[in-house]
Every structure is written in C-alpha cells, then in structure tokens.
Design a protein around this motif. Structure first.
Motif, PDB file in Angstrom:
ATOM      1  N   ASP A  63       0.706  -1.132   0.091  1.00 48.49           N
ATOM      2  CA  ASP A  63      -0.112   0.055   0.058  1.00 48.49           C
ATOM      3  C   ASP A  63       0.862   1.353  -0.009  1.00 48.49           C
ATOM      4  OD1 ASP A  63      -2.622   1.743   0.057  1.00 48.49           O
ATOM      5  OD2 ASP A  63      -1.900   1.919   2.250  1.00 48.49           O
ATOM      6  N   ALA A  64       2.043   1.288   0.880  1.00 54.10           N
ATOM      7  CA  ALA A  64       2.782   2.404   0.947  1.00 54.10           C
ATOM      8  C   ALA A  64       3.584   2.469  -0.428  1.00 54.10           C
ATOM      9  CB  ALA A  64       3.770   2.292   2.080  1.00 54.10           C
ATOM     10  N   TRP A  65       4.012   1.669  -1.128  1.00 50.62           N
ATOM     11  CA  TRP A  65       4.750   1.693  -2.349  1.00 50.62           C
ATOM     12  C   TRP A  65       3.871   2.165  -3.319  1.00 50.62           C
ATOM     13  CZ3 TRP A  65       6.979  -3.310  -5.187  1.00 50.62           C
ATOM     14  CH2 TRP A  65       7.968  -2.767  -6.218  1.00 50.62           C
ATOM     15  N   ASN A  66       2.542   1.605  -3.376  1.00 47.44           N
ATOM     16  CA  ASN A  66       1.677   2.302  -4.363  1.00 47.44           C
ATOM     17  C   ASN A  66       1.361   3.681  -4.144  1.00 47.44           C
ATOM     18  OD1 ASN A  66      -0.504   2.104  -6.367  1.00 47.44           O
ATOM     19  ND2 ASN A  66      -1.849   1.902  -4.875  1.00 47.44           N
ATOM     20  N   LYS A  67       1.161   4.063  -2.847  1.00 47.82           N
ATOM     21  CA  LYS A  67       0.818   5.439  -2.743  1.00 47.82           C
ATOM     22  C   LYS A  67       1.895   6.425  -2.625  1.00 47.82           C
ATOM     23  CE  LYS A  67      -3.369   5.016  -0.485  1.00 47.82           C
ATOM     24  NZ  LYS A  67      -3.890   3.603   0.176  1.00 47.82           N
ATOM     25  N   THR A  68       3.037   6.119  -2.239  1.00 47.87           N
ATOM     26  CA  THR A  68       4.241   7.018  -2.271  1.00 47.87           C
ATOM     27  C   THR A  68       4.959   7.070  -3.588  1.00 47.87           C
ATOM     28  OG1 THR A  68       5.911   5.261  -1.443  1.00 47.87           O
ATOM     29  CG2 THR A  68       4.865   6.674   0.029  1.00 47.87           C
ATOM     30  N   LYS A  69       4.666   6.232  -4.579  1.00 45.01           N
ATOM     31  CA  LYS A  69       5.380   6.008  -5.794  1.00 45.01           C
ATOM     32  C   LYS A  69       6.978   5.943  -5.513  1.00 45.01           C
ATOM     33  CE  LYS A  69       1.539   6.563  -7.958  1.00 45.01           C
ATOM     34  NZ  LYS A  69       0.714   5.411  -7.623  1.00 45.01           N
ATOM     35  N   TRP A  70       7.394   5.038  -4.711  1.00 46.10           N
ATOM     36  CA  TRP A  70       8.766   4.901  -4.232  1.00 46.10           C
ATOM     37  C   TRP A  70       9.373   4.287  -5.506  1.00 46.10           C
ATOM     38  CZ3 TRP A  70       7.523   1.764   0.513  1.00 46.10           C
ATOM     39  CH2 TRP A  70       7.488   2.545   1.887  1.00 46.10           C
ATOM     40  N   SER A  71      10.586   4.522  -5.556  1.00 38.83           N
ATOM     41  CA  SER A  71      11.467   3.587  -6.854  1.00 38.83           C
ATOM     42  C   SER A  71      11.394   2.367  -6.449  1.00 38.83           C
ATOM     43  CB  SER A  71      12.862   4.272  -6.988  1.00 38.83           C
ATOM     44  OG  SER A  71      13.493   4.072  -5.677  1.00 38.83           O
ATOM     45  N   PHE A  72      11.799   1.339  -7.510  1.00 36.46           N
ATOM     46  CA  PHE A  72      12.084   0.181  -7.082  1.00 36.46           C
ATOM     47  C   PHE A  72      13.013  -0.390  -6.121  1.00 36.46           C
ATOM     48  CE2 PHE A  72      13.730  -4.423  -7.711  1.00 36.46           C
ATOM     49  CZ  PHE A  72      12.767  -4.981  -7.644  1.00 36.46           C
ATOM     50  N   GLY A  73      14.095   0.413  -6.301  1.00 36.18           N
ATOM     51  CA  GLY A  73      15.204   0.183  -5.301  1.00 36.18           C
ATOM     52  C   GLY A  73      14.565   0.540  -3.774  1.00 36.18           C
ATOM     53  N   THR A  74      13.981   1.817  -3.492  1.00 35.55           N
ATOM     54  CA  THR A  74      13.173   1.991  -2.184  1.00 35.55           C
ATOM     55  C   THR A  74      12.450   1.030  -1.787  1.00 35.55           C
ATOM     56  OG1 THR A  74      13.884   4.320  -2.753  1.00 35.55           O
ATOM     57  CG2 THR A  74      12.257   3.726  -0.958  1.00 35.55           C
ATOM     58  N   ALA A  75      11.373   0.580  -2.772  1.00 33.52           N
ATOM     59  CA  ALA A  75      10.776  -0.515  -2.060  1.00 33.52           C
ATOM     60  C   ALA A  75      11.021  -1.867  -1.839  1.00 33.52           C
ATOM     61  CB  ALA A  75       9.559  -0.710  -3.156  1.00 33.52           C
ATOM     62  N   ALA A  76      12.364  -2.158  -2.606  1.00 34.97           N
ATOM     63  CA  ALA A  76      13.008  -3.417  -2.353  1.00 34.97           C
ATOM     64  C   ALA A  76      13.722  -3.274  -1.048  1.00 34.97           C
ATOM     65  CB  ALA A  76      13.979  -3.563  -3.310  1.00 34.97           C
ATOM     66  N   LEU A  77      14.332  -2.067  -0.642  1.00 35.39           N
ATOM     67  CA  LEU A  77      15.036  -2.028   0.533  1.00 35.39           C
ATOM     68  C   LEU A  77      14.139  -2.104   1.778  1.00 35.39           C
ATOM     69  CD1 LEU A  77      17.412  -0.952   2.334  1.00 35.39           C
ATOM     70  CD2 LEU A  77      16.419   1.345   2.154  1.00 35.39           C
ATOM     71  N   TYR A  78      12.839  -1.532   1.677  1.00 36.60           N
ATOM     72  CA  TYR A  78      12.128  -1.956   2.644  1.00 36.60           C
ATOM     73  C   TYR A  78      11.435  -3.367   2.789  1.00 36.60           C
ATOM     74  CZ  TYR A  78      11.804   3.213   3.845  1.00 36.60           C
ATOM     75  OH  TYR A  78      12.288   4.428   4.362  1.00 36.60           O
ATOM     76  N   PHE A  79      11.312  -3.862   1.719  1.00 39.52           N
ATOM     77  CA  PHE A  79      11.179  -5.196   1.792  1.00 39.52           C
ATOM     78  C   PHE A  79      12.359  -6.255   2.770  1.00 39.52           C
ATOM     79  CE2 PHE A  79      10.669  -9.765   0.279  1.00 39.52           C
ATOM     80  CZ  PHE A  79       9.453 -10.053   0.702  1.00 39.52           C
ATOM     81  N   VAL A  80      13.515  -5.927   1.932  1.00 39.88           N
ATOM     82  CA  VAL A  80      14.536  -6.754   2.500  1.00 39.88           C
ATOM     83  C   VAL A  80      14.799  -6.370   4.142  1.00 39.88           C
ATOM     84  CG1 VAL A  80      17.197  -7.046   2.439  1.00 39.88           C
ATOM     85  CG2 VAL A  80      16.066  -6.886   0.509  1.00 39.88           C
ATOM     86  N   LEU A  81      14.507  -5.330   4.447  1.00 42.22           N
ATOM     87  CA  LEU A  81      14.588  -4.785   5.760  1.00 42.22           C
ATOM     88  C   LEU A  81      13.586  -5.610   6.849  1.00 42.22           C
ATOM     89  CD1 LEU A  81      15.099  -0.855   5.893  1.00 42.22           C
ATOM     90  CD2 LEU A  81      16.695  -2.798   6.486  1.00 42.22           C
TER      91      LEU A  81
END
Length: 114
Positions: free
Chosen positions: A61-79
């Motif tokens: 939901d946050a990735w969809n709403k904030t329009k993070w780059s793939f790298g930022t979204a991947a970072l939060y998932f890896v964390l």
C-alpha cells in the motif's frame, strides 16, 4: 503529501517494529526449542507470520501511494526479512514522514515552490 499517503506510511511504520520484535522472539524460541524442552515456536511462528503478512500488505500500500522507486521499495522489503531490519525501517520511515510534513508545510506557506 496527502493524508492517504501519510497514513499508509504511518501504518507501515507502526507494524515494522512489532514485526521485528516477533522475528527476534521467533529466533530465540527456535534456539530454546533446540536446547531445552520449551517449545513456543508454533505460537511465535503464527504471531510472526500474521505480523509479516500485515507488514507486506502495508508495504504494498505504501509503495503504491508514495510511488517509491523499485530500489526504495526493495530496501523496505529486505529490511522486513532481516533481524533488526524492522527497527531500521521504522527509523527511516519516521525521517521520511517528517521530511514530507516539513515540505508540505513549506509549500502551503509559500516558502518553497516545490
């Protein structure tokens, strides 16, 4: 940042620390299971599983709403899958939300044309 984006970041931030704690407790229970007769892995596994699923849903939901780059979204998932990673994610999300609030106030007051 609109209210929906801010609330999605807030929800992700709220679930990241409990998810990290549940992961660490699950690891601790796994060690206890192997070294003693104490077996809380089924209970902690279920708790951690639920929190992890909630984290992933809030992350999407946050990735969809904030329009993070793939790298930022991947970072939060890896964390989310690293021990202590949820605590790092929580701090980064807090800083990101504070910066967004400051930028929003500056735009509203006409200080910055961003």
């Amino acid at each position: 940042m609109d209210i929906k984006t801010a609330s999605s970041l807030h929800r992700l931030r709220l679930v990241s620390a409990p998810e990290a704690v549940s992961f660490l407790l699950l690891l601790f229970c796994s060690v206890l299971k192997r070294t003693t007769d104490f077996n809380a892995v089924p209970v902690m596994g279920a708790v951690h599983g639920i929190l992890f699923v909630v984290y992933v849903l809030f992350w999407l939901d946050a990735w969809n709403k904030t329009k993070w780059s793939f790298g930022t979204a991947a970072l939060y998932f890896v964390l989310s899958v690293l021990p202590f990673g949820g605590f790092v994610a929580e701090r980064r999300l807090k800083r990101e939300a504070e910066a967004a609030v400051i930028a929003s106030r500056a735009r509203r007051e006409g200080v910055v044309n961003a």
